[in-house]
Every structure is written in structure tokens, then in C-alpha cells.
Design a protein around this motif. Structure first.
Motif, PDB file in Angstrom:
ATOM      1  N   SER A  44      -2.557 -11.450  14.469  1.00 49.45           N
ATOM      2  CA  SER A  44      -3.631 -10.477  13.880  1.00 49.45           C
ATOM      3  C   SER A  44      -3.796 -10.785  12.350  1.00 49.45           C
ATOM      4  N   MET A  45      -5.018 -10.288  11.806  1.00 49.76           N
ATOM      5  CA  MET A  45      -5.209 -10.178  10.580  1.00 49.76           C
ATOM      6  C   MET A  45      -5.906  -8.754  10.029  1.00 49.76           C
ATOM      7  N   MET A  46      -5.228  -8.415   8.816  1.00 49.23           N
ATOM      8  CA  MET A  46      -5.468  -7.004   8.452  1.00 49.23           C
ATOM      9  C   MET A  46      -5.860  -7.047   6.952  1.00 49.23           C
ATOM     10  N   LYS A  47      -6.548  -6.074   6.406  1.00 53.13           N
ATOM     11  CA  LYS A  47      -6.940  -5.653   5.068  1.00 53.13           C
ATOM     12  C   LYS A  47      -6.894  -4.278   5.145  1.00 53.13           C
ATOM     13  N   ASP A  48      -6.185  -3.717   4.370  1.00 53.33           N
ATOM     14  CA  ASP A  48      -6.280  -1.947   4.125  1.00 53.33           C
ATOM     15  C   ASP A  48      -6.154  -1.145   5.289  1.00 53.33           C
ATOM     16  N   GLU A  49      -5.217  -1.530   6.073  1.00 53.48           N
ATOM     17  CA  GLU A  49      -4.968  -0.723   7.405  1.00 53.48           C
ATOM     18  C   GLU A  49      -4.161   0.403   7.338  1.00 53.48           C
ATOM     19  N   GLY A  50      -3.623   0.615   6.175  1.00 56.63           N
ATOM     20  CA  GLY A  50      -2.316   1.420   6.096  1.00 56.63           C
ATOM     21  C   GLY A  50      -2.322   2.730   7.025  1.00 56.63           C
ATOM     22  N   PRO A  51      -3.352   3.567   7.006  1.00 57.28           N
ATOM     23  CA  PRO A  51      -3.563   4.793   7.844  1.00 57.28           C
ATOM     24  C   PRO A  51      -3.219   4.437   9.423  1.00 57.28           C
ATOM     25  N   TYR A  52      -3.617   3.310   9.629  1.00 56.22           N
ATOM     26  CA  TYR A  52      -3.790   2.983  11.367  1.00 56.22           C
ATOM     27  C   TYR A  52      -2.663   2.079  11.774  1.00 56.22           C
ATOM     28  N   ASN A  73      -4.821  -9.986   3.616  1.00 54.30           N
ATOM     29  CA  ASN A  73      -5.406 -10.707   2.303  1.00 54.30           C
ATOM     30  C   ASN A  73      -5.992  -9.264   1.548  1.00 54.30           C
ATOM     31  N   ASP A  74      -5.792  -9.301   0.315  1.00 53.41           N
ATOM     32  CA  ASP A  74      -6.459  -8.476  -0.688  1.00 53.41           C
ATOM     33  C   ASP A  74      -6.067  -7.049  -0.412  1.00 53.41           C
ATOM     34  N   CYS A  75      -4.968  -6.685   0.041  1.00 52.74           N
ATOM     35  CA  CYS A  75      -4.519  -5.186   0.437  1.00 52.74           C
ATOM     36  C   CYS A  75      -4.304  -4.280  -0.847  1.00 52.74           C
ATOM     37  N   SER A  76      -4.747  -3.139  -0.827  1.00 55.46           N
ATOM     38  CA  SER A  76      -4.742  -2.281  -1.994  1.00 55.46           C
ATOM     39  C   SER A  76      -3.986  -0.823  -1.780  1.00 55.46           C
ATOM     40  N   ASP A  77      -3.837  -0.756  -0.246  1.00 56.68           N
ATOM     41  CA  ASP A  77      -3.231   0.615   0.093  1.00 56.68           C
ATOM     42  C   ASP A  77      -1.786   0.388   0.950  1.00 56.68           C
ATOM     43  N   GLY A  78      -1.411  -0.838   0.527  1.00 58.20           N
ATOM     44  CA  GLY A  78       0.271  -0.602   0.916  1.00 58.20           C
ATOM     45  C   GLY A  78       0.347  -1.353   2.470  1.00 58.20           C
ATOM     46  N   THR A  79      -0.716  -1.814   2.805  1.00 57.66           N
ATOM     47  CA  THR A  79      -0.538  -2.335   4.319  1.00 57.66           C
ATOM     48  C   THR A  79       0.463  -3.373   4.164  1.00 57.66           C
ATOM     49  N   ASP A  80       0.525  -4.419   3.374  1.00 59.89           N
ATOM     50  CA  ASP A  80       1.329  -5.587   3.443  1.00 59.89           C
ATOM     51  C   ASP A  80       2.844  -5.022   2.958  1.00 59.89           C
ATOM     52  N   ALA A 328       8.372   5.589   6.230  1.00 63.05           N
ATOM     53  CA  ALA A 328       7.312   6.795   6.137  1.00 63.05           C
ATOM     54  C   ALA A 328       6.886   7.083   4.827  1.00 63.05           C
ATOM     55  N   LYS A 329       7.468   6.786   3.638  1.00 59.30           N
ATOM     56  CA  LYS A 329       6.866   6.908   2.378  1.00 59.30           C
ATOM     57  C   LYS A 329       5.707   6.331   2.424  1.00 59.30           C
ATOM     58  N   LEU A 330       5.614   4.839   2.640  1.00 59.14           N
ATOM     59  CA  LEU A 330       4.623   3.950   2.579  1.00 59.14           C
ATOM     60  C   LEU A 330       3.272   4.478   3.528  1.00 59.14           C
ATOM     61  N   HIS A 331       3.827   4.995   4.545  1.00 58.15           N
ATOM     62  CA  HIS A 331       2.537   5.338   5.711  1.00 58.15           C
ATOM     63  C   HIS A 331       1.845   6.495   4.989  1.00 58.15           C
ATOM     64  N   HIS A 332       2.912   7.408   4.581  1.00 57.96           N
ATOM     65  CA  HIS A 332       2.277   8.751   4.196  1.00 57.96           C
ATOM     66  C   HIS A 332       1.441   8.688   2.838  1.00 57.96           C
ATOM     67  N   LYS A 333       1.633   7.853   2.129  1.00 53.81           N
ATOM     68  CA  LYS A 333       1.123   7.448   0.735  1.00 53.81           C
ATOM     69  C   LYS A 333      -0.255   6.890   1.213  1.00 53.81           C
ATOM     70  N   ALA A 334      -0.232   6.022   2.188  1.00 47.36           N
ATOM     71  CA  ALA A 334      -1.496   5.415   2.438  1.00 47.36           C
ATOM     72  C   ALA A 334      -2.515   6.355   3.078  1.00 47.36           C
ATOM     73  N   ASP A 337      -3.705   8.806   0.115  1.00 48.94           N
ATOM     74  CA  ASP A 337      -4.524   8.097  -0.744  1.00 48.94           C
ATOM     75  C   ASP A 337      -5.953   8.132  -0.024  1.00 48.94           C
ATOM     76  N   ILE A 338      -6.129   7.719   1.252  1.00 45.58           N
ATOM     77  CA  ILE A 338      -7.376   7.871   1.855  1.00 45.58           C
ATOM     78  C   ILE A 338      -8.126   9.120   1.961  1.00 45.58           C
ATOM     79  N   GLU A 339      -7.365  10.105   2.354  1.00 43.28           N
ATOM     80  CA  GLU A 339      -7.723  11.459   2.118  1.00 43.28           C
ATOM     81  C   GLU A 339      -8.305  11.891   0.930  1.00 43.28           C
ATOM     82  N   ASN A 340      -7.793  11.589  -0.431  1.00 48.53           N
ATOM     83  CA  ASN A 340      -8.070  12.100  -1.614  1.00 48.53           C
ATOM     84  C   ASN A 340      -9.377  11.389  -1.874  1.00 48.53           C
TER      85      ASN A 340
END
Length: 633
Positions: A44-52, A73-80, A328-334, A337-340
Motif C-alpha cells: 500500500s501507499m499512504m500519506k497522512d493516514e494517522g487517524p485511520y 510520502n510527505d507525511c506530516s501527522d506521524g503516519t510514517d 498509542a501515543k503516536l495514534h492519539h496525537k494523530a 491534531d486532526i480534531e484540533n
């Protein structure tokens, strides 16, 4: 087999030289699945899919994938970072998608995957996106069970068709699982949603990875290798030969969902859509998230909760993943951040405008959805690219190339809802013109396949077009098991002076037929009759031997169309032998009858014994059409 090299020995341990230095370096209770079929890999390929991301990972681990290879590629929400942690836990493989100038992200990732040792050592591979969730219905709902069934019949691939899932009318953001929150989808026979993904037995020597299906490398097109490619559709039926070489969508003859489907959650809620619009997408398509795209993807016509069959195991795995503090910390932060970010966006006029445009787009009827038209086919280019094997297949006699469509795909085979039909709810339904007859798209009466056919104007289209060609002057038409009386209505409009009798014993269908005739200004008269004469006793379901005989005698029909699925070849033969009048000149045994208790071979033999012969020239599709040899037809 000539022209094929011996496959290289593959490392199935997951601990060989093909994994990264960090893979499995952190002890974790959940271990990599070991499959009897070897290495089963999702690419698969992903970009900023942290919440999911964790739901996607947990879902596909629950199905039995042994390896998940994800390019970012170009992730900014911690997906990588989340994928790197999953790699440390020994549950996924993260790879960077360093994209060369002028190359799109997906082709770039696939090029890397083609050379990736994890993928090259895989036995079965499936390429799919972060908004796609494989849903298995076969057996125990695992890859091991489904692949085992495919291999038992000699198959080495399964072509899995999309199910397009809409927003289910959800506007606001929720942390609820995607596969549990969105349970409304497009009708299964909606062909704009028939893109495919292919699970196949992989050998990098012969195959080049693709988004929807792999391609045979050019150097092997003229070899014997294409003959070894045997793929099934999503219902476990054989794919047509052409799909070995080209195509990325199912067609009406090959679509199927009985074994598996690829649930495509392209939009989710309006808020989720807003987030995607803000941050872009993995393939950098600038015009992807507009109102036309929303109306295309926001299809909620049917309920599909098949993915709920995976919920318990997926939930168990996801809960276990969240016991790792780092993950867990990375998931909850993603998620936070999206909710904010979403909260800030919702205070702007742009958000209100977006929601307003999406609500308007949601109201676009499925028959008016705009989809990007496919590229015009260049027939000369296609001919030049066709391998000699495919050319030979194309030149074979039509009967040898013929692919028998699935009963579930044929609207004429079983168009009506089984069980009780309740017409007490008088909610209005939309009507659609089918061969000049207005028909209601009533879900109380019609199954999903027939509903889609009605909306497309294709309900029993072939019979409505070709049955009139069998009509002769002064004919008398009797249809037994006429359902909603569509064909009789069509003939009434074309032949106003012909005697037409339509019999149907199922009362809700008789009521619906009467409404359809009324809506189309077809008045009942001495020459136009809707009958509910019983052929079977209502209490015990036993056949009334005189029922069919009486109908044929009273109407003195010259054309007899039988479509009652309860009638057997023996019952039809008895009724014809009991006739005091001349036998009909033409007899048609329809798809509903043949899909029921009427055996086609037995029926044909008995009719031929009475002097009938099969109609060889343009017979009606999915029907047995016979004519009297001693009568002018």
C-alpha cells in the motif's frame, strides 16, 4: 512448462535477510501470522493516514496477511513514525517513497515494491490503498481459507471488485471505526463502482505490479506463461481470458461478491472529506476532492454490513496494538491534531460552503452521477499490443469463448424479493422508463440487481427487445408467472389488437403489475387480462394439475411463455398432453423457470417429442425458445 523458469526458493520466515534491521526488535505479544500458503503480502501507499492507520493494520492482520508493506510520502501527522514502530514490533514494513521528479507517487512506490525483497519473496500479493478494506465472505473469512479454495480448483488469482461506500449521511467527525461507521453502499450492479484489485500468486520474473491488477512482462507474452494464469472473480467463478492481458474493471459477466469484495471508503464523513481536502492525497490529484467526486462516491442506496464479520478480531488486535505505549501515543496525537485542525476549520465560512456543496452533491441521483469518461479506445493500438495467445482466443468460435454469466447478475433470473413482500408502506418511489414502459424502482418488490437494472433502463431488456420479433399476426399470448407483467405490458403497447393474458399467483406482484399497467395507460379488457389464477394449492403448495391446462385451453394461446419457478418439465408436459385445442406454435421457458425447478434438458426433450424444435436463430437470452415444426412460424 516450456518457456518458464523454475521459481526461486522464497523465504517465508519473515526473519531472513529481506527484512530491515529494526524488524521485530521489540518483543510484542502479537506475532506475525504464519500461513500454509506462504507469504501473503499487502502492498500500500499512504500519506497522512494517522487517524485511520491502526484500524487498517488491525483489520488486515485479522484477515491473515503475513506482511504489510507500506510506502509513505510527505507525511506530516506521524503516519510514517507509526509504521516504523509497527516494524519494530514485527507487524509491518515501512518504506520511504522517494519520488523522482515528474513521477507520480503510486507508480513510484510500485517501482520500489517490484524490487523490494519482502515483496519479491512473497507468494501472494495484493496492492491496495489506505481507504480500501478487503472484506472476505468465504468460509471462515480469512485469506488462508479463501486462497485454499482457489487453489483447490487450480486458480492462482482472485479479482476482487470494489464496493463503493458513501457517507451514510454522516457530517461530523467520529473516532468510531470506519468499517462500523459507514454501512451504506452503492448497489452491487452499479458499474461505475466496478474497479478491481487483484490478489494473485506472485513471481517477479513474470509479473509487473499494478494498481488494479498486475501485468505480464512483455518478454513472456508470447510464451506459454499466459496459459498458466487462471484467475477467479470475487464469487469464485472463472474470469474471462482477456483479463490476463488488459482491463482494470469488472464487467457484467465477471462481477461477483460472494467470496470477497474490496470496500472502498473514499469519502467517509463530510468532516473526514474536509480533512482530506485540506491535506491532499497520496497521488497528488488536485481535482480529486470536489463536488463531482463526492456525488460519485457518496452512494448509500443499499446496506452492506459484511465487514462487520471481521469486527471482533479486528477490535481485539487494535486493542492489543494500543497497549504499546509508543504506538498509542503516536495514534492519539494523530487523532487529536486532526480534531484540533478540524475544529479551527469549522469556524470558517469555507467550511460552511464546503458542507453546503456536499449536501447538494449528495442529492444527485445515482443515474445522473458524473464520472470521468474512460480514455477512448484505440483499436489499432490494442490490436498491436495483443499477444498471439490472446489473438487466438479472440479468433476462436464464439461458443468456445462464451462466458456464462452468474445467476446473481441476471436480472431476469430472479428479479423479485424472496419471502414476504409488504406493500403496506405507501412511500413514493421513483419511476424509470424501460423500453417505453414506466417501472417503479421499488425496493419492497425488486432485489438489488433488478433495482439497478430498472434505474439503468435495462430491466429484462433483451427479452423486451427481441420477444416482439417472435410475434405473428393474430397471435394470442399467454404468460404464466408473469411477475409484474412487464413483458405483457410491452407487447400491449406494440400490438394493441393482440390478445394478451398475464398470469401471476404471487399477490403483491399482481398488485404491482396492475399499478404498472395503470401508470402506462394499459386498460384491462377482453383482450388484456391480468390473472391471479392459482397453479398451486395455497395451503400445502401442491400443484393443481388442471391449473396450467385450463389456462392454456381457455386462452387458446399461440405463444406460451412460462416463467413460474415452481413448474417442472413434467408439469408442463402433462398440461400440453391434456390439451384438446391445438398446441401453441411457440413456447418459451424463461430464466425464472429454468432457475427454479424446470430442468432445461428434460424440458427440451419433452417438447421435441411433441413436435417442437429449438429456435436456433437469435433465441431469447437465458431462455429455452421452442417452435412447432408443423406450424408456420
Amino acid at each position: 512448462m516450456a518457456g518458464m523458469s523454475k521459481p526461486k526458493q522464497k523465504d517465508h520466515s519473515g526473519q531472513g535477510r529481506d527484512v530491515s534491521d529494526i524488524f521485530g526488535t521489540v518483543d510484542f505479544p502479537l506475532k506475525r501470522h504464519v500461513s500454509p500458503h506462504g507469504r501473503l503480502t499487502a502492498v500500500s501507499m499512504m500519506k497522512d493516514e494517522g487517524p485511520y492507520l491502526l484500524e487498517w493494520v488491525a483489520h488486515h492482520l485479522s484477515l491473515g496477511f503475513t506482511d504489510l508493506v507500506v510506502y509513505t510520502n510527505d507525511c506530516s501527522d506521524g503516519t510514517d513514525d507509526m509504521l516504523i514502530r509497527l516494524e519494530e514490533l514485527g507487524l509491518a514494513h515501512h518504506r520511504r517513497n522517494d519520488i523522482p521528479d515528474g513521477v507520480k507517487p503510486q507508480p513510484s512506490a510500485l517501482k520500489y515494491a517490484q524490487e523490494e525483497p519482502i515483496v519479491r519473496n512473497s507468494d501472494w500479493v495484493l496492492v491496495f490503498d489506505a481507504d480500501e478494506f478487503l472484506c472476505i465472505k468465504y468460509g471462515n473469512r480469512t485469506l488462508d481459507d479463501m486462497i485454499g479454495a482457489a487453489q483447490e480448483v487450480g486458480a492462482n488469482g482472485i479479482v476482487i471488485t470494489w464496493r463503493i461506500f458513501g457517507s451514510s449521511g454522516v457530517q461530523h467527525w467520529s473516532r468510531a471505526p470506519v468499517t462500523e461507521q459507514y454501512l451504506n453502499a452503492a448497489p452491487p450492479l452499479w458499474n461505475k463502482g466496478w474497479g478491481v484489485k487483484t490478489l494473485f500468486k506472485f513471481d517477479p520474473e513474470y509479473w509487473r505490479l499494478g494498481i488494479h491488477r498486475p501485468k505480464i512482462k512483455n518478454k513472456h507474452l508470447e510464451s506459454e506463461f499466459p496459459h498458466s494464469v487462471r484467475w477467479l472473480n470475487g464469487s469464485g467463478r472463472w474470469m474471462e481470458d482477456y483479463f490476463k492481458f488488459r482491463g482494470w474493471r469488472s464487467i457484467v459477466r465477471t462481477v461477483g461478491y460472494d467470496w470477497a469484495q474490496m470496500n472502498h471508503y473514499a469519502i467517509k464523513s463530510m468532516d473526514s472529506y474536509a480533512i482530506r481536502k485540506l491535506r491532499g492525497n497520496v497521488n497528488n490529484k488536485k481535482d480529486k476532492y470536489n463536488a463531482d467526486y463526492w456525488s460519485l462516491q457518496d452512494r448509500n442506496e443499499t446496506v452492506d454490513d459484511a465487514a462487520m464479520g471481521h469486527s471482533a478480531r479486528r477490535r481485539e488486535i487494535m486493542d492489543l496494538l494500543l497497549t504499546d505505549e509508543v504506538l498509542a501515543k503516536l495514534h492519539h496525537k494523530a487523532v487529536t491534531d486532526i480534531e484540533n485542525r478540524l475544529e479551527a476549520f469549522k469556524k470558517t465560512a469555507a467550511y460552511d460552503q464546503l458542507v453546503s456543496s456536499l449536501r447538494e452533491a449528495s442529492n444527485v441521483p445515482i443515474t445522473q452521477v458524473i464520472a470521468k469518461p474512460p480514455q477512448q479506445r484505440d483499436t489499432q493500438k490494442i490490436a498491436a499490443q495483443m499477444s498471439s495467445i490472446e489473438q487466438k482466443l479472440a479468433q476462436a468460435p464464439k461458443k468456445k469463448r462464451e462466458y456464462r454469466s452468474e445467476p446473481s447478475i441476471s436480472a431476469s433470473a430472479n428479479p423479485y424479493v424472496t419471502g414476504n413482500i409488504d406493500l403496506s408502506d405507501g412511500a413514493p418511489v421513483a419511476t424509470f422508463v424501460n423500453n417505453q414502459i414506466k417501472l417503479p424502482a421499488d425496493p419492497r418488490v425488486f432485489g438489488a440487481v433488478a433495482l439497478q437494472a430498472i434505474m439503468d433502463g435495462k430491466f429484462e431488456r433483451n427479452h423486451a427487445r427481441r420477444l416482439p420479433g417472435l410475434i405473428k399476426p393474430k397471435d394470442r399470448y399467454l404468460e404464466v408467472g408473469a411477475g409484474i407483467g412487464f413483458l405483457a405490458a410491452r407487447l400491449s403497447c406494440l400490438f394493441p389488437d393482440m390478445t394478451i393474458v398475464a398470469q401471476e399467483e404471487r399477490y403483491p406482484l399482481v398488485v404491482t403489475a396492475a399499478r404498472i399497467w395503470n401508470d402506462n395507460d394499459i386498460a384491462q379488457s377482453a383482450k388484456r387480462k391480468l390473472l391471479k389464477t392459482p397453479l398451486f394449492h395455497p395451503n400445502d403448495g401442491q400443484h393443481v394439475s388442471s391449473g396450467l391446462t385450463t389456462l392454456i385451453t381457455q386462452t387458446d394461446c399461440t405463444i406460451l411463455y412460462i416463467n413460474d419457478p415452481r413448474l417442472t418439465a413434467e408439469m408442463i408436459d402433462t398440461a400440453l398432453h391434456s390439451q384438446k385445442n391445438a398446441l401453441p406454435q411457440r413456447i418459451i421457458i424463461g430464466a425464472r423457470a429454468l432457475g427454479g425447478l424446470c430442468d432445461q434438458t428434460t424440458c427440451a426433450e419433452r417438447l421435441m417429442a411433441l413436435g417442437f424444435a429449438p429456435l436456433e436463430e437469435r433465441p431469447l437470452d437465458a431462455a429455452l425458445t421452442m417452435f412447432r415444426q408443423d406450424k408456420q412460424t
